[in-house]
Design a protein around this motif. Structure first.
Motif, mmCIF file in Angstrom:
data_model
loop_
_atom_site.group_PDB
_atom_site.id
_atom_site.type_symbol
_atom_site.label_atom_id
_atom_site.label_comp_id
_atom_site.label_asym_id
_atom_site.label_seq_id
_atom_site.Cartn_x
_atom_site.Cartn_y
_atom_site.Cartn_z
ATOM 1 N N VAL A 84 -55.076 -83.068 69.886
ATOM 2 C CA VAL A 84 -54.311 -84.038 70.666
ATOM 3 C C VAL A 84 -55.054 -85.367 70.651
ATOM 4 O O VAL A 84 -56.287 -85.397 70.792
ATOM 5 N N GLU A 91 -55.782 -78.033 72.192
ATOM 6 C CA GLU A 91 -55.003 -77.081 72.974
ATOM 7 C C GLU A 91 -54.937 -75.763 72.222
ATOM 8 O O GLU A 91 -54.731 -75.737 71.006
ATOM 9 N N LYS A 128 -54.814 -76.197 77.758
ATOM 10 C CA LYS A 128 -55.705 -77.326 77.479
ATOM 11 C C LYS A 128 -57.160 -76.858 77.501
ATOM 12 O O LYS A 128 -57.578 -76.153 78.413
ATOM 13 N N ARG A 164 -49.576 -84.567 69.167
ATOM 14 C CA ARG A 164 -50.218 -83.303 68.799
ATOM 15 C C ARG A 164 -50.070 -83.020 67.314
ATOM 16 O O ARG A 164 -49.052 -83.334 66.706
#
Length: 481
Positions: free
Chosen positions: A465, A426, A442, A471
């Motif tokens: 992720v 991300e 994303k 994360r």
């Protein structure tokens, strides 16, 4: 601040978070999260409404279960046992089974070995010793010994996170190695936190490795932690985060007020280990607030500031308090991200004071002045952070922002991660005046991404992720090609 009892509800937090929703809409960026009051209509929530930064991670069922195992009564028993050794001064006797730093060392090791015995072979406990030749506050050659428990990761064991507290103590005269120095708050509280996390986590299976260490020599000059950090660096260990817990035993300030639901986290900006040229490059792109340690501090707020811990994390943008320093500093000097947890204010009438009674009042760093429920909550913050770090992917490496062309968009690149459960990446961004990340995009498993926003106007970052939705901390991109 008025006096608060232990049963007072968690103090609400106020943090102003500005957003760039209008800029986002105009740019057409595929936003998946945003933070702040102005973002509420888009699904984002500010901390005022119980949400968090756009990068916040809510505790899952597994983490909540782990945190419930943290026991304030056990923490109290540990603090009282450490205080009962009389003194734990670094220069005190090392071969007396009842008094002095040697007795404390042996007891901590024995307890760590008990925890390791139920780990299924994943945890080991050992002493890390060296002889410190005469130096500042060390008048004669002295053995400095750290107690180290290592919980080896089951997926990426070479990625390491360290949590520490120092078990040596002192009185007003830093060279007085014989007077009683119970050191309950400074720093039996931090050692009790480390030991309680080792006890709880020994029965769990983290993906990355967690090291629990009680270091010595802190009051004489950070000797134990400096040796530990140097050993990690010499061995090439990938320490991606280190926390010291030093003076986390009480929420009481020297004016009698209390703040029992806040813990401070000190985090430096421009890394100590950077060369002048590297530091100048960071300053030239506005990266003073985006060191790996500052990203680690944001991560702490994202995962440790919630109802599962019952705490507010107050991040302080400094290396440490004025005139003092903690065991995170040697790790910073070795180039590792490291930060210091400490109580919201300090009661100097008890810290480092000789044990005595004057005017009907008792003085000294005694267990009676500790708040063990408070220590348990700080332990939950550390537990939430360490467990999430260990279960999440590692921080992306080699993150860079392409600056070879004059454009009004932003191209980001980073090295691919090696975790077997990696699900993607991300990109995050925020206005240059924002303290926290406000937007998340994303980008899948790609290791390059172009955003239709000018790199001149905002700050960018990238995080990894995994398939469980955990994360990593954010990596801040430096200029490159």
């Amino acid at each position: 601040m008025p006096e608060q009892s232990a049963g007072t509800p968690r103090r609400p937090r106020r943090r102003t978070v500005l957003t760039s929703a209008a800029v986002t809409a105009a740019a057409g960026v595929p936003l998946i999260a945003s933070a702040g009051p102005a973002a509420a209509a888009a699904g984002g929530r500010g901390r005022e409404s119980g949400g968090g930064a756009a990068t916040a991670q809510a505790p899952d069922r597994e983490l909540r279960k782990l945190l419930k195992e943290i026991d304030a009564d056990r923490i109290e028993a540990t603090v009282r046992r450490l205080a009962a050794f009389g003194t734990r001064h670094t220069l005190s006797v090392q071969d007396d089974p009842e008094r002095g730093i040697g007795a404390a060392r042996d007891w901590i090791l024995a307890e760590m070995k008990k925890y390791a015995a139920v780990s299924g072979g994943r945890m080991t406990a050992e002493l890390q010793s060296y002889i410190q030749e005469p130096a500042s506050r060390i008048p004669v050659a002295t053995r400095i010994t750290n107690v180290v428990a290592t919980l080896r990761g089951s997926v990426t064991p070479d990625r390491v996170y360290v949590v520490a507290g120092h078990y040596d103590s002192r009185v007003t005269d830093v060279m007085d190695a014989t007077s009683d120095a119970p050191g309950a708050d400074d720093d039996a509280s931090g050692v009790a936190l480390v030991m309680e996390l080792a006890r709880v986590m020994a029965k769990w299976r983290p993906a990355a490795t967690i090291v629990f260490t009680a270091v010595a020599g802190e009051e004489q000059g950070l000797y134990g932690s400096r040796y530990a950090a140097t050993q990690f660096r010499t061995a090439g260990v990938d320490v991606q985060g280190m926390f010291t817990n030093d003076i986390i035993g009480s929420s009481r300030a020297d004016d009698g007020t209390r703040d029992p639901y806040t813990v401070r986290l000190f985090a430096e900006g421009v890394p100590t280990s950077e060369t002048p040229a590297q530091a100048n490059t960071r300053r030239s792109v506005g990266g003073e607030n985006d060191s790996a340690t500052r990203q680690l501090a944001r991560f702490v707020s994202d995962v440790g500031d919630n109802d599962a811990t019952g705490m507010n994390v107050r991040v302080v943008y400094r290396r440490d308090r004025y005139l003092r320093g903690g065991d995170h500093i040697p790790f910073l000097e070795q180039g590792y991200p490291a930060a210091r947890f400490t109580e919201p204010a300090e009661d100097f009438a008890h810290q480092h004071q000789d044990v005595r009674v004057e005017g009907g009042k008792q003085y000294g760093d005694l267990p009676e002045f500790c708040d063990f429920d408070y220590i348990a909550r700080v332990t939950r913050v550390n537990g939430a952070v360490l467990w999430t770090l260990a279960q999440a992917p590692g921080t992306p490496r080699e993150a860079r922002i392409v600056t070879s062309n004059l454009t009004n968009d932003t191209e980001l690149k980073w090295a691919p991660g090696t975790e077997p459960d990696l699900a993607g990446y991300e990109v995050v961004w925020r206005e240059t005046t924002e303290p926290e990340w406000t937007h998340v995009i994303k980008v899948g498993l790609a290791t390059t991404h172009t955003v239709d926003l000018s790199k001149d106007n905002v700050f960018f970052g990238v995080r990894a992720v995994n398939r469980d939705g955990k994360r990593s901390p954010v990596a801040f991109p430096m200029p490159g090609n």
